[in-house]
Design an enzyme around this catalytic site. Structure first.
Site, PDB file in Angstrom:
ATOM      1  N   GLU A  19       0.820  -1.219   0.000  1.00  0.00           N
ATOM      2  CA  GLU A  19       0.000   0.000   0.000  1.00  0.00           C
ATOM      3  C   GLU A  19       0.849   1.262   0.000  1.00  0.00           C
ATOM      4  O   GLU A  19       0.396   2.323   0.427  1.00  0.00           O
ATOM      5  CB  GLU A  19      -0.948  -0.022   1.200  1.00  0.00           C
ATOM      6  CG  GLU A  19      -1.902  -1.194   1.192  1.00  0.00           C
ATOM      7  CD  GLU A  19      -2.775  -1.220   2.432  1.00  0.00           C
ATOM      8  OE1 GLU A  19      -3.582  -0.295   2.595  1.00  0.00           O
ATOM      9  OE2 GLU A  19      -2.640  -2.144   3.240  1.00  0.00           O
ATOM     10  N   SER A 145      -6.521  -2.743   2.592  1.00  0.00           N
ATOM     11  CA  SER A 145      -6.945  -2.129   1.326  1.00  0.00           C
ATOM     12  C   SER A 145      -7.394  -3.116   0.262  1.00  0.00           C
ATOM     13  O   SER A 145      -7.244  -2.890  -0.925  1.00  0.00           O
ATOM     14  CB  SER A 145      -5.820  -1.250   0.750  1.00  0.00           C
ATOM     15  OG  SER A 145      -5.756  -0.052   1.454  1.00  0.00           O
ATOM     16  N   TYR A 208      -9.423   3.340  -4.616  1.00  0.00           N
ATOM     17  CA  TYR A 208      -8.427   4.366  -4.883  1.00  0.00           C
ATOM     18  C   TYR A 208      -8.434   4.957  -6.289  1.00  0.00           C
ATOM     19  O   TYR A 208      -7.840   6.002  -6.507  1.00  0.00           O
ATOM     20  CB  TYR A 208      -7.032   3.820  -4.563  1.00  0.00           C
ATOM     21  CG  TYR A 208      -6.928   3.414  -3.110  1.00  0.00           C
ATOM     22  CD1 TYR A 208      -7.106   4.349  -2.091  1.00  0.00           C
ATOM     23  CD2 TYR A 208      -6.673   2.096  -2.747  1.00  0.00           C
ATOM     24  CE1 TYR A 208      -7.036   3.986  -0.762  1.00  0.00           C
ATOM     25  CE2 TYR A 208      -6.584   1.713  -1.414  1.00  0.00           C
ATOM     26  CZ  TYR A 208      -6.774   2.668  -0.425  1.00  0.00           C
ATOM     27  OH  TYR A 208      -6.701   2.307   0.888  1.00  0.00           O
ATOM     28  N   ARG A 247     -11.416   2.632  11.929  1.00  0.00           N
ATOM     29  CA  ARG A 247     -12.614   2.546  11.097  1.00  0.00           C
ATOM     30  C   ARG A 247     -12.999   1.082  10.938  1.00  0.00           C
ATOM     31  O   ARG A 247     -12.168   0.248  10.575  1.00  0.00           O
ATOM     32  CB  ARG A 247     -12.359   3.164   9.716  1.00  0.00           C
ATOM     33  CG  ARG A 247     -13.644   3.521   8.965  1.00  0.00           C
ATOM     34  CD  ARG A 247     -13.387   3.862   7.502  1.00  0.00           C
ATOM     35  NE  ARG A 247     -13.160   2.654   6.729  1.00  0.00           N
ATOM     36  CZ  ARG A 247     -12.076   2.446   5.975  1.00  0.00           C
ATOM     37  NH1 ARG A 247     -11.113   3.349   5.901  1.00  0.00           N
ATOM     38  NH2 ARG A 247     -11.958   1.310   5.297  1.00  0.00           N
ATOM     39  N   ASP A 249     -15.450  -1.774   9.145  1.00  0.00           N
ATOM     40  CA  ASP A 249     -16.204  -2.002   7.911  1.00  0.00           C
ATOM     41  C   ASP A 249     -17.196  -3.145   8.086  1.00  0.00           C
ATOM     42  O   ASP A 249     -16.908  -4.124   8.781  1.00  0.00           O
ATOM     43  CB  ASP A 249     -15.251  -2.337   6.765  1.00  0.00           C
ATOM     44  CG  ASP A 249     -14.246  -1.227   6.496  1.00  0.00           C
ATOM     45  OD1 ASP A 249     -14.554  -0.064   6.812  1.00  0.00           O
ATOM     46  OD2 ASP A 249     -13.160  -1.534   5.967  1.00  0.00           O
ATOM     47  N   GLU A 265     -13.760  -6.021   9.172  1.00  0.00           N
ATOM     48  CA  GLU A 265     -12.453  -5.745   9.764  1.00  0.00           C
ATOM     49  C   GLU A 265     -12.444  -4.354  10.379  1.00  0.00           C
ATOM     50  O   GLU A 265     -13.343  -3.539  10.125  1.00  0.00           O
ATOM     51  CB  GLU A 265     -11.343  -5.840   8.713  1.00  0.00           C
ATOM     52  CG  GLU A 265     -11.470  -4.834   7.583  1.00  0.00           C
ATOM     53  CD  GLU A 265     -10.342  -4.996   6.557  1.00  0.00           C
ATOM     54  OE1 GLU A 265      -9.242  -5.440   6.938  1.00  0.00           O
ATOM     55  OE2 GLU A 265     -10.561  -4.662   5.386  1.00  0.00           O
ATOM     56  N   ASN A 267      -9.833  -1.078  10.699  1.00  0.00           N
ATOM     57  CA  ASN A 267      -8.628  -0.451  10.172  1.00  0.00           C
ATOM     58  C   ASN A 267      -8.054   0.509  11.218  1.00  0.00           C
ATOM     59  O   ASN A 267      -8.734   1.470  11.600  1.00  0.00           O
ATOM     60  CB  ASN A 267      -8.953   0.344   8.906  1.00  0.00           C
ATOM     61  CG  ASN A 267      -9.610  -0.523   7.846  1.00  0.00           C
ATOM     62  OD1 ASN A 267      -8.934  -1.190   7.084  1.00  0.00           O
ATOM     63  ND2 ASN A 267     -10.929  -0.528   7.803  1.00  0.00           N
ATOM     64  N   GLY A 271      -7.429   5.406   5.526  1.00  0.00           N
ATOM     65  CA  GLY A 271      -6.950   6.320   4.499  1.00  0.00           C
ATOM     66  C   GLY A 271      -7.151   7.767   4.923  1.00  0.00           C
ATOM     67  O   GLY A 271      -8.161   8.110   5.544  1.00  0.00           O
TER      68      GLY A 271
END
Length: 304
Positions: A19, A145, A208, A247, A249, A265, A267, A271
């Protein structure tokens, strides 16, 4: 943080993970934002000499804008603890736990948070036969990601043809149908819920590439599902021992109501461009991108 009038912040970015490009983008945006907030900012592309470079730079705070392995899995956090430099986001244990998707699920299950069935399997076994009844998803168990994600549909003729760069051990999990939702936690407060809309799976390109996905913030979902997302995100953040910003998800199968909401998951290094999910959620709470980054700097510490 030291008592200097203008705190010196090193923004760690880049690094050697899959990443890297995302991290460089996050780092540059965070640097600009912190400069606008009055900080003395130095950008540092994290290489093997990162410890020596940090000693030379002697920052008051490290803003960790690294993504993926080495930057998000407890490695750089351990280095920063050793150097006793205050840093943003989660500490060693929470970072390493959250990066390991199967161990994350074990923590979720222990705390009563809903997940789909999953298992770790040898890459070669997954290539040779179905290790789980389709539909299922195969992915690295310790990358972020949506790197290296394979979806095996119900009508698949055979097992997936995994690429040579997939790790020897992969995660296989039951496919979770439905809508893509996410919630950011800042400190101990959930910000809001965003729905991510994309034509297919929310993979690396959808995240992205320009036009790869769109965000609805706040999500247009029933209030009980919204409240569950907010509650689950805080519970996941605390269960994993996260600090600063995280964060979580979800996938939500609306045909099953609350029973259709599952965690994917958490994070620990979301981002960080102005249009990324977590900054968007901060904006929905009246916080500019610069203020969001500055909050993380002010929250920085060791012993996280």
């Amino acid at each position: 943080m030291s008592s200097r009038t203008t705190p010196k912040v090193v923004v760690l970015m880049g690094g050697p993970s899959a990443e890297r490009e995302v991290s460089l983008s996050s780092g540059r945006e965070c640097s600009k934002a912190l400069l606008s907030e009055g900080y003395n900012v130095v950008e540092l592309d994290a290489g093997q000499d990162v410890a020596e470079r940090l000693k030379e730079l002697a920052p008051d705070v490290v803003f960790n804008a690294l993504h993926g392995r080495w930057g998000e899995d407890g490695c750089i956090q351990g280095t920063l603890e050793w150097l006793q430099i205050p840093y943003t986001h989660s500490g060693v244990l929470a970072s390493s736990l959250a990066m390991d998707k199967e161990r994350t699920k074990e923590v979720y299950r222990h705390h009563g948070l809903p997940v789909v069935a999953s298992q770790l399997a040898a890459r070669d076994d997954v290539r040779s036969a179905h290790v789980m009844a389709p539909p299922y998803v195969v992915k690295p168990y310790n990358e972020g990601s949506s790197v290296g994600v394979y979806i095996v549909h119900e009508a698949a003729n055979g097992p997936p043809k995994l690429s040579a760069d997939m790790p020897e051990t992969v995660m296989v999990e039951a496919y979770a149908p439905g809508r893509e939702l996410t919630t950011t936690v800042m400190g101990d407060k959930a910000l809001t819920v965003t729905e991510i809309i994309t034509e297919g799976w929310y993979d690396y390109d959808a995240k992205y590439l320009e036009g790869g996905s769109s965000h609805v913030c706040p999500a247009d979902i029933p209030q009980d599902i919204f409240d569950l997302c907010m509650d689950y995100a805080v519970r996941a953040h605390k269960a994993l021992g996260c600090r600063g910003v995280s964060r979580t998800d979800y996938r939500w199968d609306e045909s099953r109501g609350a029973e259709g909401l599952v965690l994917l998951e958490t994070n620990t290094q979301p981002g960080m461009t102005p249009t990324s999910l977590s900054p968007e959620q901060a904006s929905a709470n009246g916080m500019s991108f610069g203020q969001f980054c500055a909050w993380m700097v002010e929250d920085a510490s060791c012993n996280r």
